[in-house]
Design an enzyme around this catalytic site. Structure first.
Site, PDB file in Angstrom:
ATOM      1  N   ASP A 101       4.511  14.107   3.059  1.00 17.20           N
ATOM      2  CA  ASP A 101       5.779  14.880   4.006  1.00 17.20           C
ATOM      3  C   ASP A 101       6.631  15.138   4.207  1.00 17.20           C
ATOM      4  O   ASP A 101       7.969  16.322   4.443  1.00 17.20           O
ATOM      5  CB  ASP A 101       5.526  14.459   5.976  1.00 17.20           C
ATOM      6  N   ASP A 104      12.041  10.462   1.457  1.00 16.84           N
ATOM      7  CA  ASP A 104      13.185   9.501   1.789  1.00 16.84           C
ATOM      8  C   ASP A 104      14.108   9.105   1.175  1.00 16.84           C
ATOM      9  O   ASP A 104      14.508   9.627   0.360  1.00 16.84           O
ATOM     10  CB  ASP A 104      12.578   8.927   2.866  1.00 16.84           C
ATOM     11  N   LYS A 132      15.288  14.294   2.025  1.00 17.75           N
ATOM     12  CA  LYS A 132      16.391  13.245   3.063  1.00 17.75           C
ATOM     13  C   LYS A 132      17.250  12.868   1.660  1.00 17.75           C
ATOM     14  O   LYS A 132      17.089  11.341   1.535  1.00 17.75           O
ATOM     15  CB  LYS A 132      16.252  12.142   4.008  1.00 17.75           C
ATOM     16  N   VAL A 154      13.030  12.389  12.252  1.00 14.08           N
ATOM     17  CA  VAL A 154      12.151  13.357  12.711  1.00 14.08           C
ATOM     18  C   VAL A 154      10.794  12.697  12.699  1.00 14.08           C
ATOM     19  O   VAL A 154      10.437  12.514  11.766  1.00 14.08           O
ATOM     20  CB  VAL A 154      12.806  14.104  11.725  1.00 14.08           C
TER      21      VAL A 154
END
Length: 181
Positions: A101, A104, A132, A154
Site C-alpha cells: 500500500d 514509507d 513517501k 494517510v
C-alpha cells in the site's frame, strides 16, 4: 469516521485511473515472460489496491499473501519486521511482484525483497500505491508507483490507523488529534 479526515488527498476516481495505468504497464512488462508471475500482497494494507490491480493485469498470474508488521499498532515503524503469515509456495525461479500500500521507511519492503532473493526468487519487482520518500530509511525504490505523497498520516483504500479507516474509498489525511491521543 469521515469527521476524522482532515482532507482527501487522492480521490476515488484518481485511484482507479492510476490502478488502470499501473495494471497496463505491469501487463506490458511481463508479456511473454517464460516464468510464472506471482503477485504477492503484503497484508493487510495492500488488499484493496491489490484486488483492483490484479483485475487490470492481463497476463497470467498467481496470487499469494504475506502478513508482516513493523508498526506494532503505532504510527511509526519500529524498524523490526515480524512475519505473521509467510507465503505457502516455494518462490524459487518465480517472478514476484510485491504489492504494498505504501512505501514509507522502506524497511519492510527491503526485508521482504532480501528474504525472497535468499529463497531464490527469479526476479522481484515492487508495486506500491503510495510513495513517501521523505521517510525513507532503506535504500529501496518501487518499480511501479502510483502517487508520491507528502509526509502526512494517510488512511483509506486499505490503509489504516488502529485497524480503522481501511474501507474509505479514497486516501485521506487523518487529523493529528486522532492519532496523537
Amino acid at each position: 469516521m469521515e469527521n476524522d479526515i482532515l482532507k482527501v488527498l487522492i480521490s476515488e476516481e484518481a485511484l482507479q485511473q492510476k490502478v488502470r495505468e499501473l495494471g497496463a504497464q505491469i501487463s506490458r512488462d511481463y508479456a511473454g515472460s517464460p516464468r510464472k508471475l506471482l503477485v504477492l500482497g503484503v497484508l493487510k494494507g495492500s488488499f484493496v489496491f491489490m484486488a483492483d490491480l490484479i483485475r487490470q493485469i492481463t497476463v497470467p498470474c498467481q496470487v499469494e499473501f504475506m502478513a508482516v508488521s513493523s508498526y506494532h499498532a503505532g504510527v511509526k515503524s519500529s524498524g523490526v519486521v515480524k512475519i505473521i503469515k509467510d507465503i505457502d509456495i516455494d518462490p524459487q525461479d518465480i517472478d514476484i511482484l510485491i504489492v504494498e500500500d505504501i512505501l514509507d521507511s522502506g524497511l519492510t519492503l527491503k526485508y521482504l525483497k532480501d528474504l525472497l532473493l535468499q529463497r531464490h526468487a527469479s526476479n522481484i519487482r515492487i508495486a506500491t500505491l503510495l510513495d513517501k520518500p521523505a521517510r525513507r530509511a532503506a535504500d529501496i525504490k518501487a518499480d511501479y508507483s502510483g502517487f508520491e505523497i507528502p509526509d502526512e498520516f494517510v488512511v483509506g483504500y486499505g490503509l489504516d490507523y488502529a485497524e480503522s479507516y481501511r474501507n474509505l474509498p479514497y486516501v485521506g489525511v487523518l487529523k493529528p488529534e486522532v492519532y496523537e491521543k
